[in-house]
Write a protein that holds these residues in place. Structure first.
Motif, mmCIF file in Angstrom:
data_model
loop_
_atom_site.group_PDB
_atom_site.id
_atom_site.type_symbol
_atom_site.label_atom_id
_atom_site.label_comp_id
_atom_site.label_asym_id
_atom_site.label_seq_id
_atom_site.Cartn_x
_atom_site.Cartn_y
_atom_site.Cartn_z
ATOM 1 N N ILE A 114 8.370 -10.523 5.025
ATOM 2 C CA ILE A 114 8.387 -9.437 4.378
ATOM 3 C C ILE A 114 9.553 -9.243 3.420
ATOM 4 N N PRO A 115 9.780 -9.331 2.105
ATOM 5 C CA PRO A 115 10.880 -8.919 1.184
ATOM 6 C C PRO A 115 11.342 -7.824 1.550
ATOM 7 N N PRO A 116 12.696 -7.589 1.126
ATOM 8 C CA PRO A 116 13.206 -6.253 1.186
ATOM 9 C C PRO A 116 12.286 -5.421 0.243
ATOM 10 N N PRO A 117 12.098 -4.035 0.696
ATOM 11 C CA PRO A 117 11.356 -3.333 -0.126
ATOM 12 C C PRO A 117 12.430 -2.347 -1.133
ATOM 13 N N GLU A 118 11.727 -1.675 -2.253
ATOM 14 C CA GLU A 118 12.461 -1.157 -3.278
ATOM 15 C C GLU A 118 11.654 0.314 -3.272
ATOM 16 N N GLU A 119 12.710 1.278 -3.691
ATOM 17 C CA GLU A 119 12.037 2.432 -3.913
ATOM 18 C C GLU A 119 11.266 2.428 -5.431
ATOM 19 N N ARG A 120 10.279 3.086 -5.219
ATOM 20 C CA ARG A 120 9.367 3.255 -6.323
ATOM 21 C C ARG A 120 9.866 4.283 -7.250
ATOM 22 N N PHE A 146 4.341 16.169 -14.748
ATOM 23 C CA PHE A 146 4.331 15.437 -13.281
ATOM 24 C C PHE A 146 5.195 14.340 -12.837
ATOM 25 N N ASN A 147 5.663 14.195 -11.794
ATOM 26 C CA ASN A 147 6.521 13.072 -11.829
ATOM 27 C C ASN A 147 5.827 12.346 -10.495
ATOM 28 N N LEU A 148 5.414 10.954 -10.649
ATOM 29 C CA LEU A 148 4.625 10.173 -9.686
ATOM 30 C C LEU A 148 5.654 10.004 -8.401
ATOM 31 N N GLU A 149 6.958 9.622 -8.853
ATOM 32 C CA GLU A 149 7.949 9.383 -7.793
ATOM 33 C C GLU A 149 8.043 10.569 -6.641
ATOM 34 N N THR A 150 8.479 11.919 -7.237
ATOM 35 C CA THR A 150 8.772 13.152 -6.344
ATOM 36 C C THR A 150 7.813 13.799 -6.228
ATOM 37 N N GLY A 151 6.411 13.869 -6.947
ATOM 38 C CA GLY A 151 5.526 14.565 -6.790
ATOM 39 C C GLY A 151 4.562 14.495 -5.689
ATOM 40 N N ILE A 152 4.337 13.366 -5.190
ATOM 41 C CA ILE A 152 3.819 13.018 -4.062
ATOM 42 C C ILE A 152 4.334 13.373 -2.794
ATOM 43 N N ALA A 208 1.044 -1.180 -0.017
ATOM 44 C CA ALA A 208 0.190 0.052 0.144
ATOM 45 C C ALA A 208 0.868 1.043 0.125
ATOM 46 N N CYS A 209 2.113 1.064 0.348
ATOM 47 C CA CYS A 209 2.982 2.319 0.376
ATOM 48 C C CYS A 209 3.185 2.913 -0.967
ATOM 49 N N PRO A 210 3.009 4.163 -1.166
ATOM 50 C CA PRO A 210 3.103 4.873 -2.617
ATOM 51 C C PRO A 210 4.551 4.800 -3.012
ATOM 52 N N ASN A 211 5.527 4.956 -1.974
ATOM 53 C CA ASN A 211 6.699 5.301 -2.094
ATOM 54 C C ASN A 211 7.704 4.240 -2.213
ATOM 55 N N CYS A 212 7.382 3.008 -1.716
ATOM 56 C CA CYS A 212 8.376 1.960 -2.003
ATOM 57 C C CYS A 212 7.233 0.644 -1.893
ATOM 58 N N THR A 213 7.744 -0.473 -2.062
ATOM 59 C CA THR A 213 7.149 -1.680 -2.167
ATOM 60 C C THR A 213 7.208 -2.514 -1.065
ATOM 61 N N PHE A 214 7.039 -1.964 0.067
ATOM 62 C CA PHE A 214 6.916 -2.650 1.184
ATOM 63 C C PHE A 214 5.697 -3.380 1.415
#
Length: 905
Positions: free
Chosen positions: A466-472, A509-515, A441-447
């Protein structure tokens, strides 16, 4: 009305009747006694009812032999509204006055009602001859008649002759526009209905024998140009699909889901032309110059993050922008008039970044608004806003002329999206992702998250499930959206994405840095609130004098007493003296912010073990660093390290079952500051207050969304043009500003020293220097002979005062300051003097000595030494950095500077 209800507190009519039943026997005795006193048995004097004098009902008015029995009693509380009427068909016989079905005789009812109103009880209360409680020592003055009264005299309410018969005349010629502007200001300020406004115009047409004022709402809208405002209704299907513009659709239209929609009965929402709003805004004199405020930096070091313009996101956008282009922050959130209300509104706000921080909050634009009992399908709501409004601003821009004069050169300004700042619920709706109760559910990483007791939790420590998350990244998010969109309908989400998002089609608009990171809901209303509750309920407690753990009641009592001793500057409007721990469920976001930044750490000293207080210190100092108005990279790195330590220890101290989604979001706060600027520059605090403002603009259940849009547009027009309109006289401008509650600067004895520095208050002119002051000036190498002494000084819009001018019981303390030399000082005197023919200003201050750091982690909180170690200094106004919050615990003063002066309280 159900007269058999057991809840008498909810039924004032039955409560009154129950009271009468208990006194029935006494009333009969009084009746027999009164019958023998005089022959005027038919004359009944009713006691005072409320604040109104009692009417005199003589034999002609009351006949006890008939059924029309006078009954004077308080109206039920639920019938007090002017919009509700009393239905006599539904009232019990006693309430209808129908004596034929009552168990009492007419005489009993009449006397009982009189006694009920006066609440006579000979055993408990004593009344004098005026019917006033003799034991009441209030300043109540009984009504006294002035001479004899008769029906032939004038009524009780009548305009007396005299000055009221003076013929109206104007020493200064007034125009219809001036009168119209006053009426519009009144209608906006007090939320008049349109009928009230039109009645006012109609009365003025009659009074002034003219037809210049609008005589109908159509004339008013034509005068204000509402048709040209670009208000467009859009149709939604019940399934959530967007159908199209209402005016372009036939009477019946079929949705892709197969349902046939009648456009006149379908769900609708509105969009408002941003081009027209921004054109009017930019053509207001002085506004284009204000949009260049971002060039004026407070710090010349380009590596310091002061505002949004120092973030990486804005620097990248600036490469594609021209000198007249600017950026915006978007926000949407649902709000209700009350917790029990079913109808909600969802406005989409735009705020211009390039304005000064104070003006950003003042001028908010509405791009669209939805209202219904159900939540909107966010993609359908955003589709026309993004495609028809926001993308058009970025590609085509806004055409405008300086000062609205078409003879000037035409300018074109493009508007770019800087970021979207919303709470967690609106965030996953706008991104078309799963809610926080689902995996990924995290919009910033794949936690991924883990379920604990069938509830989704987000531990920070490594977990086997929980697998190690990655930055979206922006590219990956778009890819996952497309994959989910192309998958069969019943397929699971792709790393939390359920399909395409309308924000993916927003240009530049950048979905990674714009939220943006949401400090209000993540940091304050979640982390601060949750940790405060855990400290109260689960943290190990200290021992009392009997070597027993402090009880919960003891901790609450001690905290309440400590809260009352806290001194805050006037920049903090919600005072801790009004906060009670027992009422903490009613705390607002600003109060949880103050607890985290200033109060919480000192308050719990000696109540819970030090290890848990130090744990809370980690979060407090991290929040302080990320909220400052001047942040360096080392401070961001330190804040990220503090947050990670805080969350790791949180798992140990309070268990995985308390690790919530918003706590996990703290890990991404530092990244948001690097990309977008300090937390205050895009905080949702700025938009939450606007939701309540919009709700107050609804005065009728008919077309509430149009009412909000229209009144908001009128208010924007008034606030932009009142002070600058050359056709309005100065006194009319002043009155309009007063009605709208705009600051007119009512302060007196204000002396302007230089830009952003003013002194004010009573002045002691030409005072000689004291010996201690002379010694300070000699030490500071300043040559001054005489001074003028003032009580207050305004520096960069913030009011500071001398210690002796502060009242003893004042709620605010503006006498303590924090300087750019990292010292805490108390202002003793504000002085002005002339040096080299130039008026200058300075402050005699007492610098406080600070003890060694008591709070090892919350290093922004200092502890003052006893006053005998203080030193007198002389400083100039620009040495002041910010006000200070003082927390007194066990006679020890803990002080903390405010991180910035721009946050909305």
């Amino acid at each position: 009305m159900d007269t058999d209800s057991d809840d008498e507190s909810e039924d004032p009519w039955r409560r009154s009747r129950s009271t009468l039943s208990r006194r029935k026997r006494r009333m009969r005795q009084q009746e027999q006694q009164e019958a023998t006193d005089s022959d005027e048995d038919d004359v009944i004097i009713l006691g005072d009812h409320g604040d109104h004098p009692a009417p005199n009902l003589g034999p002609d008015n009351v006949n006890l032999e008939h059924d029309e029995i006078p009954h004077v009693a308080e109206s039920p509380s639920h019938l007090n509204s002017p919009n509700e009427s009393i239905s006599f068909e539904n009232l019990p016989p006693f309430e209808r006055g129908d004596s034929s079905e009552s168990e009492w005789s007419p005489e009993e009812i009449c006397h009982a009602s009189v006694a009920s109103d006066r609440c006579i009880d000979d055993e408990d209360e004593h009344y004098d001859n005026n019917g006033i409680d003799a034991n009441d020592d209030s300043d109540f003055v009984p009504y006294e008649e002035d001479g004899d009264s008769s029906e032939e005299e004038s009524g009780m309410f009548e305009i007396q002759p005299g000055s009221m018969n003076t013929v109206l005349s104007f020493d200064t010629p007034r125009t219809v526009k001036e009168s119209l502007m006053l009426d519009l200001c009144m209608s906006v300020r007090h939320c008049w209905t349109y009928e009230s406004l039109m009645a006012t115009f109609s009365s003025k047409n009659v009074l002034f024998e003219t037809k210049n004022f609008p005589r109908s709402k159509k004339e008013l809208w034509r005068l204000l140009g509402r048709k040209q405002a670009g208000i467009v209704p859009h149709v939604l299907c019940a399934c959530g699909n967007y159908i199209g513009r209402k005016k372009r659709l036939p009477h019946r239209v079929k949705c892709v889901c197969g349902e046939v929609i009648v456009t006149s009965e379908a769900k609708i929402f509105f969009t408002v032309s941003l081009k027209k709003q921004l054109k009017q805004f930019l053509e207001t004199p002085g506004i284009p110059d204000l949009l260049q405020s971002w060039h004026k930096r407070r710090n010349e070091d380009l590596n310091v993050i002061e505002d949004y313009y120092d973030g990486q996101r804005y620097k990248e956008l600036r490469k594609s922008m021209g000198p007249l282009d600017f950026t915006y922050v978007g926000n949407t959130d649902g709000c209700k008039a009350s917790k029990g209300a079913k109808f909600s509104i969802y406005p989409f706000f735009l705020r211009i970044n390039e304005l000064t921080p104070n003006l950003r909050q003042k001028f908010i634009f509405i791009a669209g608004i939805y209202g219904d009992k159900e939540e909107p399908h966010m993609n359908a709501f955003l589709k026309p806003i993004v495609e028809q409004e926001l993308n058009s601003l970025t590609t085509e821009g806004v055409q405008w002329y300086r000062d609205g004069n078409m003879e000037n050169e035409m300018n074109v300004s493009r508007v770019f999206p800087h970021c979207i700042c919303v709470d967690g619920k609106a965030r996953y709706q706008m991104l078309n992702m799963v809610p926080h109760s689902s995996f990924y559910a995290c919009p910033n990483c794949t936690f991924k998250g883990v379920t604990v007791n069938r509830v989704m939790r987000y531990p920070t420590k490594p977990h086997e499930l929980i697998p190690p998350p990655e930055e979206r990244t922006h590219a990956r998010m778009v890819t996952d959206m497309l994959t989910a969109y192309n998958n069969p309908r019943d397929s699971p989400p792709v790393f939390g994405h359920k399909g395409l998002s309308a924000l993916a089609g927003l240009k530049h608009f950048n979905l990674e840095t714009g939220i943006a990171f949401d400090d209000l809901h993540n940091l304050y209303e979640c982390a601060s609130k949750v940790n405060f509750e855990l400290l109260l309920n689960e943290a190990p407690r200290c021992k009392n004098a009997e070597n027993k753990d402090l009880s919960f009641a003891d901790i609450e009592r001690i905290l309440d007493a400590r809260l009352k001793k806290i001194l805050t500057p006037s920049k903090i409007s919600r005072k801790p003296k009004n906060m009670q721990v027992t009422n903490r469920k009613k705390y607002k976001g600003t109060e949880w912010r103050n607890i985290l930044l200033y109060y919480g750490v000192p308050l719990f000293q000696g109540l819970v073990v030090n290890s848990h207080i130090r744990h809370f210190e980690l979060l407090s100092h991290a929040a302080f660093l990320l909220s400052k108005d001047s942040i360096i990279e080392e401070e961001i790195v330190k804040a990220e390290r503090l947050i990670k330590r805080y969350l790791m220890l949180f798992d140990d101290y309070y268990g995985i079952e308390n690790t919530r989604f918003n706590l996990h979001g703290l890990l991404h706060a530092g990244k948001s500051v690097r990309n977008l600027g300090p937390l205050f520059s895009y905080s949702t605090f700025n938009f939450e207050s606007w939701n309540n403002k919009l709700l107050t603009k609804v005065s009728s259940p008919q077309s509430p969304l149009l009412q909000i849009i229209t009144r908001h547009q009128i208010q924007m027009y008034l606030e932009l043009n009142i002070r600058l309109d050359p056709e309005l006289s100065d006194d009319i401008k002043s009155k309009c500003s007063e009605i709208l509650k705009q600051k007119v600067n009512p302060r007196v004895n204000v002396v302007n020293i230089e830009d952003h520095v003013h002194v004010l208050g009573p002045v002691k002119a030409n005072r000689q220097l004291t010996n201690s002051e002379e010694q300070v000036l000699v030490r500071e190498l300043i040559d001054i002979q005489t001074i003028d002494v003032y009580e207050k000084i305004i520096v960069n819009g913030v009011v500071y005062e001398t210690q002796r001018s502060r009242k003893i019981n004042a709620l605010s303390d503006n006498s303590m300051i924090y300087t750019h030399q990292d010292t805490f000082c108390t202002i003793q005197d504000v002085v002005t003097f002339r040096r080299n023919g130039r008026l200058e200003c300075g402050l005699f201050v007492e610098e406080h000595s600070v003890q060694p750091q008591q709070f090892t982690e919350a290093q922004h909180i200092a502890t003052l030494s006893p006053s005998n170690f203080n030193i007198m200094h002389f400083i100039f106004p620009l040495a002041i950095r910010c006000p200070v919050v003082q927390v007194v615990v066990n006679d020890i003063v803990h002080v903390s500077p405010m991180p910035n002066l721009f946050e909305i309280d």
